[in-house]
Scaffold this active site. Structure first.
Site, PDB file in Angstrom:
ATOM      1  N   CYS A  72       3.971 -27.912 -10.952  1.00  0.00           N
ATOM      2  CA  CYS A  72       3.197 -26.714 -11.313  1.00  0.00           C
ATOM      3  C   CYS A  72       3.967 -25.456 -10.946  1.00  0.00           C
ATOM      4  O   CYS A  72       3.993 -24.490 -11.693  1.00  0.00           O
ATOM      5  CB  CYS A  72       1.854 -26.710 -10.606  1.00  0.00           C
ATOM      6  SG  CYS A  72       0.832 -28.155 -10.896  1.00  0.00           S
ATOM      7  N   CYS A  75       7.903 -30.219  -7.295  1.00  0.00           N
ATOM      8  CA  CYS A  75       6.560 -29.637  -7.469  1.00  0.00           C
ATOM      9  C   CYS A  75       6.522 -29.054  -8.867  1.00  0.00           C
ATOM     10  O   CYS A  75       7.149 -28.044  -9.150  1.00  0.00           O
ATOM     11  CB  CYS A  75       6.318 -28.565  -6.408  1.00  0.00           C
ATOM     12  SG  CYS A  75       4.931 -27.478  -6.786  1.00  0.00           S
ATOM     13  N   HIS A  97       0.832  -1.209   0.000  1.00  0.00           N
ATOM     14  CA  HIS A  97       0.000   0.000   0.000  1.00  0.00           C
ATOM     15  C   HIS A  97       0.861   1.251   0.000  1.00  0.00           C
ATOM     16  O   HIS A  97       1.940   1.291   0.591  1.00  0.00           O
ATOM     17  CB  HIS A  97      -0.868   0.037   1.263  1.00  0.00           C
ATOM     18  CG  HIS A  97      -1.896  -1.054   1.330  1.00  0.00           C
ATOM     19  ND1 HIS A  97      -3.053  -1.033   0.599  1.00  0.00           N
ATOM     20  CD2 HIS A  97      -1.936  -2.197   2.055  1.00  0.00           C
ATOM     21  CE1 HIS A  97      -3.770  -2.115   0.864  1.00  0.00           C
ATOM     22  NE2 HIS A  97      -3.107  -2.840   1.743  1.00  0.00           N
TER      23      HIS A  97
END
Lengths: 417, 468
Positions: free
Chosen positions: B406, B404, B49
Site C-alpha cells: 500500500c 509494504c 504553523h
C-alpha cells in the site's frame, strides 16, 4: 525500460491465473500475470485447510495445494508469470500501460488489454471505526494466517474472532493450529452466516459458538490487548471479554486502487470494485476485471471461474475489437434488500455472465423469498423460494438477458412476487 | 560528566540536543520511551504553523514564526517531507465570517502579513468539495504540512553524529543540583551534567517539581484523529481550518505528507497522561464535523485512527524559564506548535545557556557554514520514492523489492532503517521511519513480512509458500 504484452493481468490469485490460462488456451500469444507477492497463488497460499477446487477443478484441495495447482497450470500453459512486481499506476499517454516496480527495475508494461484481478482485503479495526487503545494482538485473518503458516509466530493465548462468516471459521482453525484458545465469535447479525458444517464443527471440536447481535465497541489494553468491549444490540448491555488477541474477519473491501486511479473506469458504489458487464468488461475499452475485486468476496473456486470467463471474453475482444461497436448498455440496480449485484451492467443480450448466473449479495436474512428482475414496467424474470444470507451469494439465472432492451431504462433486481 | 543533559526526546528535546551538539557541547538525551518522538511528537496534526493565530506578544508567537523559517530551510536540506500547501480558515456562519477580519489583524500583530479574506466563490473555486455552507475564508498561504516524525529523527541523528549520547527506556527519577553540575537519578543509573534542560513534554511539570518549581501543571489534552484513505486526497488542496475557540484550534481537515487526508483533532482535557485511546464519542464528533466540512470524505475508507496528548498547561504561553543557579532550564507546556517551533526554541535555549548559564558554546554558525544535515529517507508522497527511481533500483535491486504494497516500501528502505544511526525498536518505530504498515491494508497483506524483517533481520528470507 519498457515491455509489451497482449494481455496484462494484475494479480496472480485464482481469478488472475485462471484468466491467464483461458487466454492461452484461446490462442493469445503473450499473456503476463503481474503479482506483487514473492509467490503466485494469492490468498489460498496461506489458507491451510481443505475445501478448495470443488466447483472449478472438481476435486478437494488445500489452499496451498490449490494455489500450486494454478501456478503450475499457468506455467504449463505458457503464461509469463512475474512475481515481486508491484503495479503502482497507469502510465500516461495513449494506449494501456501499467507502471511496474520490481527488483528488475521500473518499467511500463504496455498491453492491448488489461485484466484487473487484484482481489479484496478485510477491513481492519480502524476501517470499521472501532475505537480504543492501539495495543498489539489485533489481526485480520490475512495477517494472522501469514504469521502462523509462513513464519510460525507466536500469536497469543486467548482470542476473540469478530465475524461469523466462512473466513471467520478459517481464522478459528488457524488460531487453534497456533495453540490459541478461542473465546468466541461475535457478529452484529442475528445469525452466523457460514455452512452448518463449519459452524457445528467449530462448536464440536473447539467449543466455539458465535454470539449474535453483538457489536464490538472498543479495544482495551496497551502495549498488549487485554479486552474487547462488546455491546448487545437488543438491550444495549455491555461486557468486556478478557482476551489478548482479536481477529477482525471478513467485511471485505475490493482492493480497487487501480480502478479508482483511472478516470475512465466506473466503480460500483456498493461493491466498490469496477462495474463490469456480463463479459467482465469495465467502462474503459480494453480494461476488464474479474474475481473478488468485483464480488468481494466469493470462494476461491468462484473467483477462478470468474477469471476463466473473463479471460475467454478478453480473447474474443482482442479479435473483435476493431469491428464490434461498443454499447453503453444499461445498469442493474438493486432494492434495499440487496447490497449489490454482479455483474452490474448489461451491454449485450447474448453474453452470459460467469457460470450463467448473476450473483446477488443480500443484506438481510430471509428464506423462501421471491425475487424479480424488471426493466421499467416489464418483468423479465421472477423466481421464488430464494434464500438470502448476508455475506453469502444468492444466485439467479441469466436467461432473461435475451429480453433486455439495451436502449431502455435501468434494470432493477429486488424482492417481490 | 556531560555538558548538557536534555530530558525528553520529543521534537523539542531533539531539536535542543541537535543545536547544542552541533555547536560543540557534549550532550546526553534521555527519554523514558523506547524510541525518540514516542509521545506527543508522534500523534499530532503535523501542521507547519505560521503562528498567524498565536497570542500576540507571546514567546510562542515569536518562536513559531522563527521556527517556520528554520524548519522549512532545514527540511529542504535534510529531505524532510514538507508541503507548503497554504491554509483556508473557513467561516461556516455569519458570526465566524464577521470574525475573519479580526483574525487577519491578529495575524498582522503576529508579524504575519500575507493573510487575506476571500469570498465564498473563491473558497469554492479553490476547494470544490468543501461543504455547502462555506461563507468565506481567511487564506493563510504559508501554513503547510510536515512529516511529524522525520524532524525528530533527523535532529537526533544529527546530534548523534556530533557525539551526543541517546539513552532510551530511561526514566528520570530525581534531580539534585550541585554547585557546578546536576546529578540526575534515572532508571539506568546516575547521569551527571553541567546543565539540565527539561523538555519532558507531558512530564515537564513533574521534572520541574524535581527542581522545586511548581509554576505550571500539565493537563493532557487529548486529540483524536482519523486518517482517511489516499483515494480521498483528491478532495482537498489546502489545510482547511476552523475559526479557533478557547479550547484550541478546532477540528481541521488536512492532507498528510503521505498522501492521506486527516480529520481532527478533538480537544479533551484529561487527568491521565497515558489515555491515548480513541473513543466512540470522539469519533462521532469528528464524523459529524467531517461531514460538514468535506461531505464526500465520509464516503472514503478509514485507514487508521489514533489519539495523542498535547502538553497543555493553565498558561497561554510556552513555559520556558532559566535557572542558572540550579543549572536548570525548563522548556515545558509546548503544545501542538512545538513541531514548527522546535528549532527556534533550541536556538533560543542555546543563546540563553551561553549568555546566562555561561555554557561554553561555539558561535551559532551561519546556515551555509553548517555541516550538511543527515539526508533522511524520502517518505513523503511529494518526494521521489525509491520504488520510482530506476537508477537506484539498478544499483541495488532491493529498492525495487516492494514489501509494504500500500505504501510501496521496499526491502532496501526497511534494511536502511534497521541499520540506521537510530534503529527502531518496534513495528511502530519502523513505520515512522519507512511508512511500512501504515497503509490502507494495515498489515492484511504485508504485516507478517514486515514483522519478519524486524524480528529476524533485513536479510531474512520472506517465505513464498506454506511448506508442506
Amino acid at each position: 525500460m519498457n515491455d509489451t504484452t497482449d494481455v496484462a493481468i494484475v494479480g496472480g490469485g485464482p481469478s488472475g491465473l485462471a484468466a491467464a490460462i483461458a487466454l492461452r488456451n484461446a490462442g493469445v500469444a503473450r499473456v503476463s500475470v503481474v503479482d506483487r507477492e514473492s509467490a503466485m497463488g494469492g490468498i489460498p497460499r496461506h489458507c491451510a485447510h481443505p475445501g478448495y477446487g470443488i466447483r472449478d477443478l472438481h476435486r478437494v484441495l488445500s489452499g496451498p495445494g490449490y494455489a500450486r495447482h494454478y501456478v503450475q497450470a499457468a506455467r504449463r500453459a505458457g503464461v509469463h508469470l512475474r512475481t515481486e512486481s508491484t503495479v503502482t499506476g497507469w502510465a500516461p499517454g495513449a494506449g494501456l500501460g501499467l507502471e511496474v516496480t520490481s527488483p528488475g527495475g521500473r518499467e511500463v508494461l504496455h498491453a492491448d488489454a488489461v485484466l484487473l484481478a487484484s482481489g479484496a482485503r478485510e477491513r481492519n479495526r480502524s476501517a470499521r471505526w472501532v475505537p480504543g487503545d492501539r495495543g498489539a494482538g489485533v489481526y485480520t485473518t490475512g495477517q494472522l494466517q501469514q504469521e502462523v503458516y509462513f513464519y510460525r509466530r507466536p500469536i497469543g493465548r486467548r482470542a476473540l474472532v469478530v465475524g461469523a462468516e466462512h473466513v471467520s471459521y478459517s481464522a478459528v482453525a488457524t488460531l487453534r493450529h497456533a495453540g490459541v484458545s478461542v473465546v468466541g465469535l461475535v457478529t452484529e447479525l442475528s445469525r452466523q452466516q457460514s455452512y452448518a458444517v463449519f459452524h457445528l464443527g467449530a462448536a464440536a471440536a473447539f467449543g466455539v459458538r458465535p454470539m449474535t447481535g453483538v457489536r464490538v465497541r472498543a479495544l482495551h489494553g496497551k502495549p498488549r490487548l487485554s479486552g474487547v468491549e462488546l455491546e448487545r444490540l437488543d438491550d444495549g448491555r455491555r461486557v468486556v471479554v478478557d482476551c489478548d488477541t482479536v481477529v477482525f474477519t471478513g467485511d471485505w473491501i475490493a482492493d480497487n486502487e487501480l480502478a479508482r486511479l483511472h478516470d475512465g473506469i466506473d466503480v460500483a458504489s456498493a461493491a466498490l470494485g469496477p462495474v463490469v458487464d456480463t463479459s467482465g468488461a469495465t467502462s474503459m475499452p480494453g480494461v476488464f476485471a474479474a474475481g473478488n475485486l468485483c464480488h468481494p468476496v466469493e470462494q476461491a473456486d468462484i473467483a477462478a471461474l470468474s477469471g476463466r470467463h473473463a479471460g475467454q471474453a478478453v480473447a474474443r475482444w482482442l479479435v473483435e475489437r476493431d469491428t464490434r461497436v461498443a454499447q453503453a448498455g444499461v445498469p442493474i440496480e438493486t432494492d434495499a434488500s440487496l447490497e449489490w449485484v454482479h455483474p452490474g451492467r448489461v451491454r449485450s443480450t447474448g453474453d452470459l455472465p460467469a457460470r450463467g448466473r448473476f450473483i446477488l449479495r443480500p443484506n438481510r436474512f430471509a428464506a423462501f423469498t421471491a425475487l424479480r428482475v424488471t426493466q421499467g414496467e416489464r418483468t423479465l424474470w421472477h423466481g421464488r423460494g430464494r434464500r438470502l444470507t448476508p455475506t453469502r451469494p444468492t444466485l439467479i439465472p441469466a436467461g432473461w438477458l435475451r429480453a433486455v432492451d439495451l436502449n431502455g431504462p435501468a434494470l432493477r433486481i429486488g424482492v417481490g412476487d | 560528566m556531560y555538558d548538557v543533559a536534555v530530558i525528553g526526546a520529543g521534537v523539542v528535546g531533539a531539536a535542543i540536543a541537535r543545536e547544542l551538539a552541533v555547536r560543540g557541547a557534549d550532550v546526553v538525551l534521555v527519554d523514558a520511551e523506547d524510541d525518540v518522538g514516542n509521545a506527543t511528537s508522534k500523534a499530532n496534526t503535523a501542521i507547519l504553523h505560521t503562528g498567524f493565530d498565536a497570542k500576540p506578544g507571546t514567546l510562542e508567537s515569536r518562536l513559531v514564526a522563527r521556527g517556520h523559517t528554520l524548519l522549512s530551510a532545514y527540511a529542504r536540506r535534510a529531505g524532510i517531507p514538507l508541503e507548503p500547501l497554504g491554509a483556508l480558515l473557513v467561516a461556516w456562519d455569519d458570526e465566524q465570517l464577521a470574525a475573519l477580519p479580526g483574525l487577519r489583524e491578529k495575524a498582522e500583530h503576529n508579524g504575519y502579513r500575507s493573510a487575506r479574506v476571500i469570498g465564498a466563490s473563491e473558497v469554492r473555486a479553490r476547494e470544490p468539495h468543501v461543504g455547502a455552507h462555506a461563507l468565506g475564508a481567511l487564506e493563510v498561504p504559508d501554513e503547510g504540512i510536515v512529516c511529524p516524525w522525520t524532524p525528530t529523527l533527523a535532529f537526533v541523528t544529527e546530534a548523534k553524529r556530533h557525539g551526543a549520547t541517546v539513552l532510551l527506556s530511561t526514566r528520570v527519577r530525581g534531580a539534585e543540583p550541585r554547585a557546578d553540575h546536576v546529578e540526575l537519578a534515572t532508571t539506568a543509573g546516575g547521569v551527571r551534567a553541567r546543565e539540565v534542560v527539561n523538555a519532558a513534554g507531558l512530564g515537564s511539570d513533574t521534572v520541574h517539581r524535581m527542581f522545586g518549581h511548581a509554576t505550571f501543571t500539565v493537563t493532557p489534552r487529548r486529540g483524536q484523529l482519523i486518517v482517511f484513505d489516499k483515494l480521498a486526497r483528491r478532495l482537498i488542496n489546502h489545510v482547511i481550518l476552523p475559526v479557533p475557540t478557547a479550547m484550541g484550534k478546532g477540528v481541521l481537515v488536512a492532507p498528510t505528507v503521505y498522501g492521506n487526508v486527516m480529520l481532527g483533532p478533538t480537544a479533551e482535557n484529561l487527568d491521565d497522561k497515558r489515555a491515548t485511546e480513541s473513543t466512540e464519542e470522539g469519533l462521532a464528533q469528528l464524523r459529524a464535523k467531517g461531514a460538514h466540512i468535506i461531505p464526500e470524505l465520509l464516503g472514503e475508507e478509514v485507514t487508521t485512527i489514533y489519539a495523542g496528548l498535547r502538553a497543555a498547561t493553565e498558561h497561554d504561553d510556552y513555559q520556558v524559564s532559566f535557572h542558572p543557579d540550579q543549572h536548570y532550564t525548563c522548556v515545558g507546556g509546548i503544545r501542538s506548535t512545538g513541531l514548527t517551533s522546535g528549532m527556534a526554541i533550541a536556538e533560543h535555549v542555546a543563546a540563553q545557556l551561553g549568555q546566562r548559564h555561561g555554557l561554553d558554546l561555539g558561535e551559532a554558525p551561519a546556515p551555509d557554514g553548517l555541516p550538511e544535515p543527515p539526508r533522511m529517507p524520502p517518505i513523503g508522497q511529494a518526494q521521489s520514492r525509491p520504488y520510482q527511481q530506476p537508477e537506484r533500483i539498478a544499483a541495488d535491486p532491493s529498492y525495487g523489492q516492494v514489501v509494504c504494497f500500500c505504501e510501496r516500501v521496499s526491502r532496501g528502505e526497511i534494511r536502511d532503517a534497521l541499520c540506521s544511526d537510530l534503529p527502531p525498536a518496534t513495528a511502530d518505530g519502523l513505520r515512522r521511519r519507512t511508512r511500512a504498515g501504515m497503509g490502507r491494508c494495515q498489515g492484511f497483506f504485508c504485516g507478517a513480512a514486515v514483522r519478519r524483517l524486524l524480528d529476524d533481520g533485513p536479510d531474512a528470507p520472506l517465505t513464498a509458500e506454506v511448506d508442506q
